[in-house]
Design a protein around this motif. Structure first.
Motif, PDB file in Angstrom:
ATOM      1  N   THR A 199      45.103  54.034  42.315  1.00 36.61           N
ATOM      2  CA  THR A 199      44.234  53.354  43.290  1.00 36.61           C
ATOM      3  C   THR A 199      44.177  54.085  44.617  1.00 36.61           C
ATOM      4  O   THR A 199      43.242  53.887  45.397  1.00 36.61           O
ATOM      5  CB  THR A 199      44.721  51.916  43.552  1.00 36.61           C
ATOM      6  N   THR A 204      37.801  53.102  44.147  1.00 35.93           N
ATOM      7  CA  THR A 204      36.808  52.242  43.501  1.00 35.93           C
ATOM      8  C   THR A 204      37.406  51.466  42.330  1.00 35.93           C
ATOM      9  O   THR A 204      36.826  50.463  41.898  1.00 35.93           O
ATOM     10  CB  THR A 204      35.609  53.071  42.993  1.00 35.93           C
ATOM     11  N   ARG A 206      40.479  50.103  42.440  1.00 41.03           N
ATOM     12  CA  ARG A 206      41.622  49.292  42.883  1.00 41.03           C
ATOM     13  C   ARG A 206      41.527  47.837  42.424  1.00 41.03           C
ATOM     14  O   ARG A 206      42.494  47.275  41.903  1.00 41.03           O
ATOM     15  CB  ARG A 206      41.767  49.341  44.409  1.00 41.03           C
ATOM     16  N   LEU A 207      40.373  47.220  42.610  1.00 37.11           N
ATOM     17  CA  LEU A 207      40.235  45.815  42.223  1.00 37.11           C
ATOM     18  C   LEU A 207      40.476  45.636  40.730  1.00 37.11           C
ATOM     19  O   LEU A 207      41.208  44.721  40.313  1.00 37.11           O
ATOM     20  CB  LEU A 207      38.845  45.306  42.600  1.00 37.11           C
ATOM     21  N   GLN A 208      39.906  46.496  39.905  1.00 35.39           N
ATOM     22  CA  GLN A 208      40.083  46.369  38.459  1.00 35.39           C
ATOM     23  C   GLN A 208      41.527  46.620  38.040  1.00 35.39           C
ATOM     24  O   GLN A 208      42.049  45.951  37.136  1.00 35.39           O
ATOM     25  CB  GLN A 208      39.155  47.350  37.737  1.00 35.39           C
ATOM     26  N   GLU A 211      43.582  43.613  38.992  1.00 36.24           N
ATOM     27  CA  GLU A 211      43.313  42.555  38.014  1.00 36.24           C
ATOM     28  C   GLU A 211      44.105  42.791  36.731  1.00 36.24           C
ATOM     29  O   GLU A 211      44.700  41.855  36.173  1.00 36.24           O
ATOM     30  CB  GLU A 211      41.819  42.501  37.693  1.00 36.24           C
ATOM     31  N   ASP A 308      41.053  44.941  53.741  1.00 33.42           N
ATOM     32  CA  ASP A 308      40.439  45.383  52.482  1.00 33.42           C
ATOM     33  C   ASP A 308      41.285  44.952  51.285  1.00 33.42           C
ATOM     34  O   ASP A 308      40.759  44.459  50.280  1.00 33.42           O
ATOM     35  CB  ASP A 308      40.271  46.906  52.481  1.00 33.42           C
ATOM     36  N   LEU A 309      42.605  45.143  51.395  1.00 35.79           N
ATOM     37  CA  LEU A 309      43.482  44.750  50.292  1.00 35.79           C
ATOM     38  C   LEU A 309      43.490  43.230  50.133  1.00 35.79           C
ATOM     39  O   LEU A 309      43.493  42.715  49.007  1.00 35.79           O
ATOM     40  CB  LEU A 309      44.901  45.268  50.531  1.00 35.79           C
ATOM     41  N   ARG A 311      41.074  41.158  50.671  1.00 39.11           N
ATOM     42  CA  ARG A 311      39.857  40.742  49.961  1.00 39.11           C
ATOM     43  C   ARG A 311      39.995  40.964  48.455  1.00 39.11           C
ATOM     44  O   ARG A 311      39.588  40.119  47.644  1.00 39.11           O
ATOM     45  CB  ARG A 311      38.652  41.523  50.500  1.00 39.11           C
ATOM     46  N   ASP A 312      40.574  42.102  48.079  1.00 43.83           N
ATOM     47  CA  ASP A 312      40.771  42.372  46.652  1.00 43.83           C
ATOM     48  C   ASP A 312      41.737  41.364  46.029  1.00 43.83           C
ATOM     49  O   ASP A 312      41.507  40.855  44.926  1.00 43.83           O
ATOM     50  CB  ASP A 312      41.300  43.795  46.445  1.00 43.83           C
ATOM     51  N   SER A 315      40.205  37.975  45.569  1.00 43.11           N
ATOM     52  CA  SER A 315      39.311  38.001  44.410  1.00 43.11           C
ATOM     53  C   SER A 315      40.097  37.840  43.110  1.00 43.11           C
ATOM     54  O   SER A 315      39.697  37.088  42.212  1.00 43.11           O
ATOM     55  CB  SER A 315      38.521  39.316  44.400  1.00 43.11           C
ATOM     56  N   VAL A 316      41.225  38.540  43.006  1.00 43.51           N
ATOM     57  CA  VAL A 316      42.079  38.427  41.818  1.00 43.51           C
ATOM     58  C   VAL A 316      42.673  37.019  41.742  1.00 43.51           C
ATOM     59  O   VAL A 316      42.763  36.420  40.660  1.00 43.51           O
ATOM     60  CB  VAL A 316      43.201  39.482  41.853  1.00 43.51           C
TER      61      VAL A 316
END
Length: 616
Positions: A199, A204, A206-208, A211, A308-309, A311-312, A315-316
């Protein structure tokens, strides 16, 4: 040893080989002459192949990548299986150069190259022979493992530099290669660590990747209920005590004193007795370290990175954590990142509040959001009392509006299916008051009491929806005791009436009929109950609000109401006697395990329910 630039520009070393040049061999193969081609494959597959031979062949392959089309996939696969990682620096550099040339000229081989790299994200497998049985396990003693991982990431960055679409092809491979949870702790640790490293240079993904990791952690978490972990720890402690008592007879007193003086600590002291809990503990420690490292630059909090982290992670949280019932530990990644800055904690509370009040959300999600709000306000030391009061104002005002809309209509009766979010919010408010009431009253008793009276708990408790019947009994009992002490509302008449209305449920089983009373109709839980994983709890404990058991004197004092008309001096005396000097608040912590009739062994910081007698 040659420098990097000198090596790349230098000619390959001479070595023994068979057949002609690579281009001649490939041209013959195209014409149907496969003799030299088979010989080439045999040489490349030789387990005893020398460094000089590898360098020589790779140098030729780099110049002939145009020939390595889809038809030669078998040959490319042999090249990708070359043992290049544990070779000399010259071999590694030549191989990285070959990978770059290959994927830039023949993108058809991108997936096999990525699969080869990702397969190296775990320690190499070795075969151990035990009792005439070959057992495959990870090689934890490989001294070069860290250096090998560094090289793998260099390779991945090289490929990504040549092929911009690498991330979309890489993610399914990362999912595919994730080890099963029954693999060794070291294997899981290395793979998760390497995923998080990806990551850093492929943001790009990182979120996936987060998760993926948190989904796997969640499966581990729900597979290891807290009660199972505590039972395993208790059994391990009992076993260790028995062994220690047996060994004591083998040493004389001087040896015992010598060992105590040296404070020899067993390496198993921080291991979890439950094998899945041990894996979860290691992986949670890695996740916490990652969050800290991303959010801090040179030891200082970087606001941009942290937002930024955050927000990710939110979301998770919404996608995986919020819909999952009764996870014990994984959700603490939100607890941890919110501790970095008050603004993050307030943003998280606001996020949960929006989930709770939105009628378009499923009822179960709204109820869970309420549980998170109450547990977060109660347990997070870093949330100041002014924020607690602001949240209580929001929650209580919403409750009063709900009562305005429902208390006189056709649905004005006690029903979890109809009013689940209302009951969950009531429990969040009661739970928060139980943990925070002394801080709310700290400094100025009259002002604090005036604030609590303004919340009008009496109307909530007395309404037709009857929240005291639905909330967990331990929460109800403590709330009743505290509100009676400060003469906010008298709950015991309603509690006694509710108790008379409880209908036991008869369940038939192999052991005969079992009579049970449902004590948790909301099926609620407190998400931030005490964290019990030994390694990673060191990160959480400093910011976590623990509770201490009440003494007999405290229980008696809780039963005594505060007299009205108290003077200011008496207020001060009361505060001196009631407010603890440390950060903790003395009380009885209700826990999440009252969904059945028995109380489990009390967990650290969250004792089992204690009965507060009704006043006569």
């Amino acid at each position: 040893m040659l420098g990097a630039d000198e090596f790349i520009s230098s000619p390959p070393r001479k070595t023994v080989r068979f057949g002609g040049t690579l281009s001649d061999i490939l041209l013959k193969y195209e014409k149907g002459d496969t003799t030299d081609f088979e010989l080439l494959k045999h040489q490349l597959s030789d387990p005893d192949i020398k460094d000089a031979q590898i360098i020589n062949w790779l140098h030729e392959f780099r110049a002939s990548v145009a020939y390595l089309t889809k038809e030669l996939e078998q040959l490319v696969n042999i090249l990708l299986k070359l043992p290049w990682l544990r070779r000399s620096r010259e071999v590694v550099e030549e191989y990285l150069g070959f990978l770059g040339n290959l994927v830039s000229a023949q993108t058809v081989h991108l997936r096999p190259c990525l699969r080869m790299i990702v397969s190296q994200f775990v320690p190499p497998r070795i075969t151990i022979r035990e009792d005439d049985v070959d057992i495959s396990d990870s090689d934890d003693d490989d001294e070069n493992i860290s250096e090998n991982f560094d090289t793998c990431h260099r390779a991945l960055q090289t490929v990504a530099g040549y092929v911009p679409s690498t991330p979309q092809f890489l993610m399914p491979i990362l999912v595919e290669f994730f080890p099963f949870i029954n693999k060794s702790e070291r294997t899981l640790e290395c793979y998760v660590h390497n995923l998080l490293r990806v990551t850093v240079y492929l943001p790009t993904l990182r979120l996936q990747i987060l998760e993926l990791i948190i989904e796997k952690l969640l499966k581990l978490d729900v597979s290891t209920p807290q009660q199972d972990i505590e039972d395993a720890e208790e059994a391990a402690n009992n076993s260790a005590s028995e062994e220690k008592s047996t060994e004591e007879g083998l040493f004389d007193m001087e040896e015992d004193e010598d060992r105590k003086g040296n404070k020899v600590v067993s390496p198993s002291i921080e291991r979890m007795a439950h094998p899945l809990a041990e894996r979860l503990d290691i992986l949670m420690t890695i996740l916490f370290s990652y969050i800290k490292d991303v959010c801090h630059v040179d030891g200082k909090l970087d606001i941009s990175n942290t937002k930024d982290l955050y927000r990710d992670l939110v979301s998770v949280f919404d996608k995986l954590i919020l819909p999952t019932h009764a996870s014990c530990h994984v959700q603490y990644f939100m607890f941890y990142i919110c501790s970095f800055k008050l603004g993050l904690a307030e943003a998280f509370l606001d996020h949960l509040w929006k989930k709770l009040q939105d009628p378009n959300n499923p009822s179960v999600i709204r109820q869970t959001a309420g549980s998170y709000i109450g547990s977060f306000l109660a347990r997070a030391k870093f949330i100041p009392i002014v924020t607690v009061k602001a949240c209580l104002d929001l929650l209580v005002n919403w409750l009063h509006k709900y009562i305005d809309n429902q208390d006189t209509g056709a649905n004005a009766y006690c029903d979890v299916a109809l009013h689940g979010p209302f009951y969950s919010t009531c429990q969040a408010v009661f739970y928060t008051l139980i943990f925070r009431h002394k801080q709310l009253l700290d400094g100025n008793l009259r002002k604090g009491l005036s604030y609590l009276q303004s919340l009008n708990f009496e109307r909530i408790v007395m309404c037709q929806l009857n929240p005291l019947k639905i909330c967990i009994p331990s929460v109800v009992n403590l709330f009743a005791a505290i509100t009676r002490k400060y003469q906010l509302v008298f709950c015991y008449t309603i509690i006694e009436r509710n108790n008379r209305q409880f209908i036991p449920v008869v369940r038939s089983g192999t052991g005969g009929d079992l009579v049970q009373t449902c004590t948790n109709p909301l099926d609620s839980f407190f998400p931030f109950d005490p964290y019990i994983l030994k390694r990673s709890k060191k990160t959480i404990d400093p910011m976590y609000q623990f509770w201490e058991e009440l003494s007999a004197e405290d229980l008696e004092d809780l039963k005594k109401p505060i007299k009205k008309g108290t003077s200011e001096d008496e207020d001060d005396d009361f505060l001196k006697g009631e407010t603890p000097q440390n950060d903790g608040v003395v009380g009885i912590a209700p826990n999440s395990y009252e969904s059945n009739t028995r109380s489990p062994v009390s967990s650290i910081g969250s004792p089992a329910d204690c009965y507060v007698p009704y006043p006569l």
